[in-house]
Write a protein that holds these residues in place. Structure first.
Motif, PDB file in Angstrom:
ATOM      1  N   GLN A 101       0.826  -1.201   0.000  1.00  0.00           N
ATOM      2  CA  GLN A 101       0.000   0.000   0.000  1.00  0.00           C
ATOM      3  C   GLN A 101       0.866   1.259   0.000  1.00  0.00           C
ATOM      4  OE1 GLN A 101      -2.389  -0.657   3.471  1.00  0.00           O
ATOM      5  NE2 GLN A 101      -3.769  -2.096   2.450  1.00  0.00           N
ATOM      6  N   GLY A 131       3.311   0.607  -3.701  1.00  0.00           N
ATOM      7  CA  GLY A 131       2.830   0.149  -5.000  1.00  0.00           C
ATOM      8  C   GLY A 131       1.587   0.791  -5.548  1.00  0.00           C
ATOM      9  N   GLN A 132       0.946   1.670  -4.784  1.00  0.00           N
ATOM     10  CA  GLN A 132      -0.350   2.162  -5.231  1.00  0.00           C
ATOM     11  C   GLN A 132      -0.275   3.378  -6.143  1.00  0.00           C
ATOM     12  OE1 GLN A 132      -2.831   2.410  -1.631  1.00  0.00           O
ATOM     13  NE2 GLN A 132      -3.709   0.440  -2.224  1.00  0.00           N
ATOM     14  N   HIS A 133       0.948   3.824  -6.456  1.00  0.00           N
ATOM     15  CA  HIS A 133       1.083   4.985  -7.342  1.00  0.00           C
ATOM     16  C   HIS A 133       1.712   4.629  -8.684  1.00  0.00           C
ATOM     17  CE1 HIS A 133      -0.075   7.496  -3.968  1.00  0.00           C
ATOM     18  NE2 HIS A 133       0.867   6.926  -3.242  1.00  0.00           N
ATOM     19  N   THR A 174      -4.410  -5.355  -4.031  1.00  0.00           N
ATOM     20  CA  THR A 174      -3.888  -4.156  -3.380  1.00  0.00           C
ATOM     21  C   THR A 174      -3.562  -3.053  -4.373  1.00  0.00           C
ATOM     22  OG1 THR A 174      -2.933  -5.603  -1.683  1.00  0.00           O
ATOM     23  CG2 THR A 174      -2.154  -3.330  -1.730  1.00  0.00           C
ATOM     24  N   CYS A 175      -3.140  -3.417  -5.567  1.00  0.00           N
ATOM     25  CA  CYS A 175      -2.729  -2.431  -6.583  1.00  0.00           C
ATOM     26  C   CYS A 175      -3.537  -2.629  -7.875  1.00  0.00           C
ATOM     27  CB  CYS A 175      -1.238  -2.564  -6.865  1.00  0.00           C
ATOM     28  SG  CYS A 175      -0.196  -2.320  -5.413  1.00  0.00           S
ATOM     29  N   ALA A 190      -2.476  -1.009 -11.364  1.00  0.00           N
ATOM     30  CA  ALA A 190      -1.220  -1.344 -12.047  1.00  0.00           C
ATOM     31  C   ALA A 190      -1.367  -2.584 -12.915  1.00  0.00           C
ATOM     32  CB  ALA A 190      -0.107  -1.564 -11.028  1.00  0.00           C
ATOM     33  N   TYR A 208       0.042  -5.908 -13.819  1.00  0.00           N
ATOM     34  CA  TYR A 208       0.890  -6.784 -13.015  1.00  0.00           C
ATOM     35  C   TYR A 208       1.506  -7.874 -13.871  1.00  0.00           C
ATOM     36  CZ  TYR A 208       2.500 -10.016  -9.449  1.00  0.00           C
ATOM     37  OH  TYR A 208       3.294 -10.844  -8.685  1.00  0.00           O
TER      38      TYR A 208
END
Length: 362
Positions: free
Chosen positions: A206, A209-211, A278-279, A282, A284
């Motif tokens: 969190q 990786g969330q940006h 969580t992301c 993105a 993956y």
């Protein structure tokens, strides 16, 4: 390529990681585990990051998801941290590199594949608000799998071999290893709630990786396949375009358990599920980089012996040492040739990942 990057125990591995991160100019964030290590040492999931907080692309290199497998991934991480030329190639405005050292530090220190709760971390990333997957095949095998004495009886081992002959080797492997929730003191127990490493890893992701727009994740494992050979096992969405993108990144040697062409069975509750949750913003792209060690039967017998010891902690010291050595050897081949193969193949996978991770999004 620095073979001295590998270590003989968790405390040494952690210190080498911390020292190499400091020498590379990286700050380390240590998520301290609530329990001590085997020798009373502090345990932690240590995180080092190279690159800007807002980098569009994130490369994650993780080790020690299965504790005793941590020797291999730690050695690769320390070797990278010590390599100024590799660091220079990764210093780009659009790239960050996240090193996650010892996802399961308790298992690494205590020489167990599982965590402090006897949970297989890479089966624990499930939605525990939903009914948990059943594994009746495990229950059919458990009377043969878990020895009442050590070494196990010949009849139980022959029973496992007979099951494989009747149903196929992969059916045996799947029944044993895909994860189970019925036996908290058994093998490959997936848990009934998120464990410490699961919750900690989510908090780390969190934060880091969330940006980003794109994630490439290499999670280093050992214990399956030919000695010293690193298999590229795809982890991500099982959609045709995602699988095709994986093969465009890592080539036709990339395998996929869902397609049935991997040394690994299809598993429940793996790390990629947590990353995707969580992301979600993105793209993956994940791999389990799985290095072979010993034969499958030797690895399985090492796990069976360690389980027996878990149930019989009062065993004589000499027997404890034999079993722990047996388990360590099953997941870490302490030879220069094996270590060199690990580093050579690891560099190739990571170079491919950096190259493809920083290409323009189509």
């Amino acid at each position: 390529m620095d073979l001295s990057s590998f270590s003989q125990h968790y405390a040494e591995a952690r210190q080498k990681f911390l020292d190499a991160s400091l020498a590379a100019g990286l700050l380390v964030e240590s998520w301290v585990h609530p329990l001590p290590g085997r020798d009373g040492e502090e345990l932690a999931l240590d995180v080092a990051r190279l690159g800007a907080p807002d980098a569009a692309n994130l490369l994650v290199i993780s080790s020690g998801c299965h504790g005793a497998e941590g020797f291999c991934g730690s050695g690769l991480q320390v070797d990278l941290l010590r390599d100024a030329a590799w660091f220079k190639r990764c210093k780009r405005d659009d790239l960050a590199v996240l090193f996650l050292h010892a996802l399961n530090p308790h298992g690494f220190s205590w020489l167990r594949r599982v965590n402090e709760d006897n949970v297989d971390l890479n089966r624990n990333f499930l939605d525990f608000t939903q009914p948990l997957p059943d594994n009746p095949d495990y229950r059919a095998l458990v009377h043969l799998l878990l020895p009442k004495r050590q070494p196990p009886t010949l009849s139980s081992t022959l029973g496992l071999i007979g099951y494989a002959l009747r149903n196929g080797r992969m059916a045996l492997q799947s029944g044993i290893s895909r994860g189970q929730h019925s036996d908290p003191r058994g093998l490959f127990f997936a848990g009934t709630a998120p464990v410490w490493s699961n919750l900690t890893l989510r908090r780390i992701l969190q934060q880091h990786g969330q940006h980003c727009q794109r994630i490439g994740w290499i999670d280093v494992h050992t214990g399956l396949g030919p000695t010293g050979v690193g298999e590229y096992i795809y982890k991500g969405r099982q959609e045709p375009e995602d699988i095709a993108r994986g093969r465009s990144w890592w080539g036709e040697k990339m395998t996929n358990s869902t397609e049935g062409n991997s040394v690994s069975a299809e598993l429940n509750g793996t790390i990629d599920l947590m990353v995707l949750e969580t992301c979600p913003q993105a793209q993956y792209n994940g791999l389990t980089l799985e290095y072979g060690t010993l034969s499958g039967i030797k690895v399985l017998n090492a796990l069976r012996a360690d389980h027996w010891l878990y149930c019989n902690p009062q065993a004589p010291d000499a027997q404890i040492q034999r079993i722990k050595s047996q388990l360590r050897d099953a997941f870490y081949v302490d030879t220069d040739a094996w270590k060199r193969a690990v580093l050579q193949q690891g560099r190739k996978v990571l170079d491919l990942t950096v190259f493809n991770l920083t290409r323009p999004l189509l």
